[in-house]
Design a protein around this motif. Structure first.
Motif, PDB file in Angstrom:
ATOM      1  N   LYS A  88     -10.870 -34.813 -28.188  1.00  0.00           N
ATOM      2  CA  LYS A  88      -9.929 -33.803 -27.711  1.00  0.00           C
ATOM      3  C   LYS A  88     -10.683 -32.497 -27.552  1.00  0.00           C
ATOM      4  O   LYS A  88     -11.373 -32.047 -28.472  1.00  0.00           O
ATOM      5  CB  LYS A  88      -8.769 -33.603 -28.689  1.00  0.00           C
ATOM      6  N   ILE A  89     -10.568 -31.887 -26.378  1.00  0.00           N
ATOM      7  CA  ILE A  89     -11.271 -30.642 -26.098  1.00  0.00           C
ATOM      8  C   ILE A  89     -10.264 -29.499 -25.965  1.00  0.00           C
ATOM      9  O   ILE A  89      -9.250 -29.624 -25.267  1.00  0.00           O
ATOM     10  CB  ILE A  89     -12.111 -30.755 -24.815  1.00  0.00           C
ATOM     11  N   THR A  90     -10.541 -28.422 -26.681  1.00  0.00           N
ATOM     12  CA  THR A  90      -9.703 -27.227 -26.591  1.00  0.00           C
ATOM     13  C   THR A  90     -10.582 -26.012 -26.280  1.00  0.00           C
ATOM     14  O   THR A  90     -11.806 -26.056 -26.486  1.00  0.00           O
ATOM     15  CB  THR A  90      -8.931 -26.976 -27.907  1.00  0.00           C
ATOM     16  N   LYS A  91      -9.960 -24.948 -25.795  1.00  0.00           N
ATOM     17  CA  LYS A  91     -10.688 -23.728 -25.450  1.00  0.00           C
ATOM     18  C   LYS A  91     -10.383 -22.620 -26.462  1.00  0.00           C
ATOM     19  O   LYS A  91      -9.256 -22.503 -26.939  1.00  0.00           O
ATOM     20  CB  LYS A  91     -10.311 -23.266 -24.045  1.00  0.00           C
ATOM     21  N   ASP A  92     -11.421 -21.850 -26.769  1.00  0.00           N
ATOM     22  CA  ASP A  92     -11.254 -20.771 -27.740  1.00  0.00           C
ATOM     23  C   ASP A  92     -12.312 -19.707 -27.441  1.00  0.00           C
ATOM     24  O   ASP A  92     -13.515 -19.973 -27.530  1.00  0.00           O
ATOM     25  CB  ASP A  92     -11.424 -21.301 -29.158  1.00  0.00           C
ATOM     26  N   THR A  93     -11.879 -18.512 -27.103  1.00  0.00           N
ATOM     27  CA  THR A  93     -12.813 -17.441 -26.736  1.00  0.00           C
ATOM     28  C   THR A  93     -13.608 -16.921 -27.923  1.00  0.00           C
ATOM     29  O   THR A  93     -14.603 -16.215 -27.742  1.00  0.00           O
ATOM     30  CB  THR A  93     -12.049 -16.269 -26.087  1.00  0.00           C
ATOM     31  N   THR A  94     -13.175 -17.254 -29.142  1.00  0.00           N
ATOM     32  CA  THR A  94     -13.889 -16.768 -30.326  1.00  0.00           C
ATOM     33  C   THR A  94     -15.082 -17.660 -30.686  1.00  0.00           C
ATOM     34  O   THR A  94     -15.878 -17.311 -31.558  1.00  0.00           O
ATOM     35  CB  THR A  94     -12.950 -16.681 -31.543  1.00  0.00           C
ATOM     36  N   VAL A  95     -15.173 -18.815 -30.033  1.00  0.00           N
ATOM     37  CA  VAL A  95     -16.266 -19.754 -30.308  1.00  0.00           C
ATOM     38  C   VAL A  95     -17.470 -19.418 -29.445  1.00  0.00           C
ATOM     39  O   VAL A  95     -17.326 -19.121 -28.248  1.00  0.00           O
ATOM     40  CB  VAL A  95     -15.816 -21.207 -30.035  1.00  0.00           C
ATOM     41  N   LYS A  96     -18.651 -19.426 -30.050  1.00  0.00           N
ATOM     42  CA  LYS A  96     -19.869 -19.217 -29.276  1.00  0.00           C
ATOM     43  C   LYS A  96     -20.281 -20.553 -28.660  1.00  0.00           C
ATOM     44  O   LYS A  96     -20.641 -21.483 -29.379  1.00  0.00           O
ATOM     45  CB  LYS A  96     -20.993 -18.670 -30.158  1.00  0.00           C
ATOM     46  N   ASP A  97     -20.224 -20.656 -27.362  1.00  0.00           N
ATOM     47  CA  ASP A  97     -20.556 -21.875 -26.614  1.00  0.00           C
ATOM     48  C   ASP A  97     -19.608 -23.030 -26.982  1.00  0.00           C
ATOM     49  O   ASP A  97     -18.540 -23.130 -26.429  1.00  0.00           O
ATOM     50  CB  ASP A  97     -22.020 -22.256 -26.831  1.00  0.00           C
ATOM     51  N   ALA A  98     -20.000 -23.912 -27.922  1.00  0.00           N
ATOM     52  CA  ALA A  98     -19.140 -25.049 -28.269  1.00  0.00           C
ATOM     53  C   ALA A  98     -19.330 -25.431 -29.730  1.00  0.00           C
ATOM     54  O   ALA A  98     -20.379 -25.186 -30.323  1.00  0.00           O
ATOM     55  CB  ALA A  98     -19.450 -26.246 -27.372  1.00  0.00           C
ATOM     56  N   PHE A 107     -12.814 -36.774 -32.526  1.00  0.00           N
ATOM     57  CA  PHE A 107     -13.685 -35.613 -32.357  1.00  0.00           C
ATOM     58  C   PHE A 107     -12.878 -34.482 -31.735  1.00  0.00           C
ATOM     59  O   PHE A 107     -12.264 -34.651 -30.680  1.00  0.00           O
ATOM     60  CB  PHE A 107     -14.865 -35.949 -31.434  1.00  0.00           C
ATOM     61  N   ASN A 108     -12.875 -33.341 -32.404  1.00  0.00           N
ATOM     62  CA  ASN A 108     -12.284 -32.127 -31.835  1.00  0.00           C
ATOM     63  C   ASN A 108     -13.426 -31.230 -31.373  1.00  0.00           C
ATOM     64  O   ASN A 108     -14.244 -30.783 -32.187  1.00  0.00           O
ATOM     65  CB  ASN A 108     -11.432 -31.395 -32.873  1.00  0.00           C
ATOM     66  N   ILE A 109     -13.490 -31.004 -30.079  1.00  0.00           N
ATOM     67  CA  ILE A 109     -14.547 -30.156 -29.520  1.00  0.00           C
ATOM     68  C   ILE A 109     -13.910 -28.883 -28.978  1.00  0.00           C
ATOM     69  O   ILE A 109     -13.028 -28.933 -28.117  1.00  0.00           O
ATOM     70  CB  ILE A 109     -15.314 -30.883 -28.397  1.00  0.00           C
ATOM     71  N   THR A 110     -14.348 -27.748 -29.525  1.00  0.00           N
ATOM     72  CA  THR A 110     -13.841 -26.452 -29.092  1.00  0.00           C
ATOM     73  C   THR A 110     -14.910 -25.776 -28.253  1.00  0.00           C
ATOM     74  O   THR A 110     -16.075 -25.734 -28.651  1.00  0.00           O
ATOM     75  CB  THR A 110     -13.486 -25.560 -30.298  1.00  0.00           C
ATOM     76  N   ILE A 111     -14.521 -25.269 -27.092  1.00  0.00           N
ATOM     77  CA  ILE A 111     -15.505 -24.664 -26.192  1.00  0.00           C
ATOM     78  C   ILE A 111     -15.016 -23.305 -25.700  1.00  0.00           C
ATOM     79  O   ILE A 111     -13.816 -23.102 -25.483  1.00  0.00           O
ATOM     80  CB  ILE A 111     -15.795 -25.599 -24.992  1.00  0.00           C
ATOM     81  N   ASN A 112     -15.962 -22.382 -25.578  1.00  0.00           N
ATOM     82  CA  ASN A 112     -15.638 -21.075 -25.027  1.00  0.00           C
ATOM     83  C   ASN A 112     -15.423 -21.230 -23.516  1.00  0.00           C
ATOM     84  O   ASN A 112     -16.308 -21.711 -22.816  1.00  0.00           O
ATOM     85  CB  ASN A 112     -16.779 -20.093 -25.302  1.00  0.00           C
ATOM     86  N   PRO A 113     -14.273 -20.847 -22.985  1.00  0.00           N
ATOM     87  CA  PRO A 113     -13.989 -21.040 -21.556  1.00  0.00           C
ATOM     88  C   PRO A 113     -14.907 -20.245 -20.635  1.00  0.00           C
ATOM     89  O   PRO A 113     -14.994 -20.542 -19.438  1.00  0.00           O
ATOM     90  CB  PRO A 113     -12.531 -20.585 -21.417  1.00  0.00           C
ATOM     91  N   ASP A 114     -15.605 -19.255 -21.184  1.00  0.00           N
ATOM     92  CA  ASP A 114     -16.490 -18.425 -20.364  1.00  0.00           C
ATOM     93  C   ASP A 114     -17.927 -18.947 -20.326  1.00  0.00           C
ATOM     94  O   ASP A 114     -18.777 -18.344 -19.659  1.00  0.00           O
ATOM     95  CB  ASP A 114     -16.496 -16.983 -20.891  1.00  0.00           C
ATOM     96  N   VAL A 115     -18.205 -20.059 -21.045  1.00  0.00           N
ATOM     97  CA  VAL A 115     -19.564 -20.573 -21.057  1.00  0.00           C
ATOM     98  C   VAL A 115     -19.959 -21.037 -19.650  1.00  0.00           C
ATOM     99  O   VAL A 115     -19.140 -21.610 -18.921  1.00  0.00           O
ATOM    100  CB  VAL A 115     -19.700 -21.730 -22.079  1.00  0.00           C
ATOM    101  N   GLU A 116     -21.195 -20.763 -19.247  1.00  0.00           N
ATOM    102  CA  GLU A 116     -21.624 -21.074 -17.880  1.00  0.00           C
ATOM    103  C   GLU A 116     -21.768 -22.570 -17.637  1.00  0.00           C
ATOM    104  O   GLU A 116     -21.264 -23.098 -16.650  1.00  0.00           O
ATOM    105  CB  GLU A 116     -22.949 -20.362 -17.568  1.00  0.00           C
ATOM    106  N   ASP A 117     -22.488 -23.261 -18.512  1.00  0.00           N
ATOM    107  CA  ASP A 117     -22.710 -24.697 -18.346  1.00  0.00           C
ATOM    108  C   ASP A 117     -21.942 -25.429 -19.441  1.00  0.00           C
ATOM    109  O   ASP A 117     -22.427 -25.628 -20.549  1.00  0.00           O
ATOM    110  CB  ASP A 117     -24.209 -25.012 -18.435  1.00  0.00           C
TER     111      ASP A 117
END
Length: 231
Positions: A88-98, A107-117
């Motif tokens: 499961k992937i969620t977005k969080d601006t407080t996370v650096k990259d992923a 698996f819970n994967i949190t990713i910064n929505p502003d990450v380039e790649d």
């Protein structure tokens, strides 16, 4: 499609007749599923051949029956200790990259929505997860097996190896591919035993396999299973 009942598991397989064959053999693939190729035989004998390799087939299905490598999205399946787990992937601006968290069921994967790649960030986070879990799960196995076998390595390192699961240098430094943490414990044990045996025998001589068989009597089956898994 024929079905063989192995315990509580139904093994669906394709049976291909090849008159040029003298013996039957079985393959398991992501797209093809379980395939039995044999010379002309009766259906009940085909079922018996499948059941004779039932345990291997069930374990192999767990390893290959997953979403192919590529973009990891919600709904993908990731391997850990021989089992496939939902992502499961969620977005969080407080996370650096992923960031990767494992809950023992997914698996819970949190990713910064502003990450380039996005995919590179996820891959890097998963590599960190595998390396950390390898330290937790594999290093104690090396210690326990080295004491049991009486073969003490000079050092033990976990690395990303592109073409092998492990190695032993001439100086008895043991290297283990940290991606081995994706495998079942039975295969991780075998990798560790195999490399520790190289402390005593550097080549793959008859003496090596004789020594290996003391702690891994099913080494031929283990070798075959590892050979079927692409790094």
């Amino acid at each position: 499609m024929p079905v063989a009942q192995y315990g509580t598991t139904e093994i669906h397989y394709s049976h291909i007749i090849d008159t040029s064959l003298k013996h039957g053999y079985i393959t398991v693939g992501f797209y093809e599923g379980v395939i039995l190729k044999t010379p002309p035989i009766e259906d009940d004998k085909a079922d018996k051949l499948i059941l004779s390799k039932g345990r291997w087939i069930v374990e192999k299905i767990k390893l290959v029956e997953r979403i192919p490598q590529g973009e990891i999205i919600t709904g993908s399946r990731l391997l850990y200790l021989g089992k496939r787990y939902y992502v499961k992937i969620t977005k969080d601006t407080t996370v650096k990259d992923a960031k990767v968290q494992f809950t023992h069921s997914r698996f819970n994967i949190t990713i910064n929505p502003d990450v380039e790649d996005r995919q590179s960030a996820i891959d890097k986070a998963l590599e960190t997860f595998s390396r950390d879990k390898a330290k937790e799960k594999i290093l104690p196995l090396v210690k326990n097996w080295s004491e049991t076998m009486g073969l003490i390595p000079n050092s033990v390192s976990l690395r990303k190896l592109s073409k092998r699961w492990g190695s032993c240098t001439n100086d008895n430094d043991i290297l283990i591919n940290f991606d081995a943490v994706k495998l079942p414990f039975s295969l991780i044990d075998y990798i560790v035993i195999h490399e520790l045996t190289h402390i005593k025998h550097k080549d793959h001589s008859k003496d090596f396999y004789r020594e290996l068989a003391k702690d891994a009597p099913d080494w031929e089956d283990m070798d075959e299973r590892l050979g079927d898994i692409k790094l």
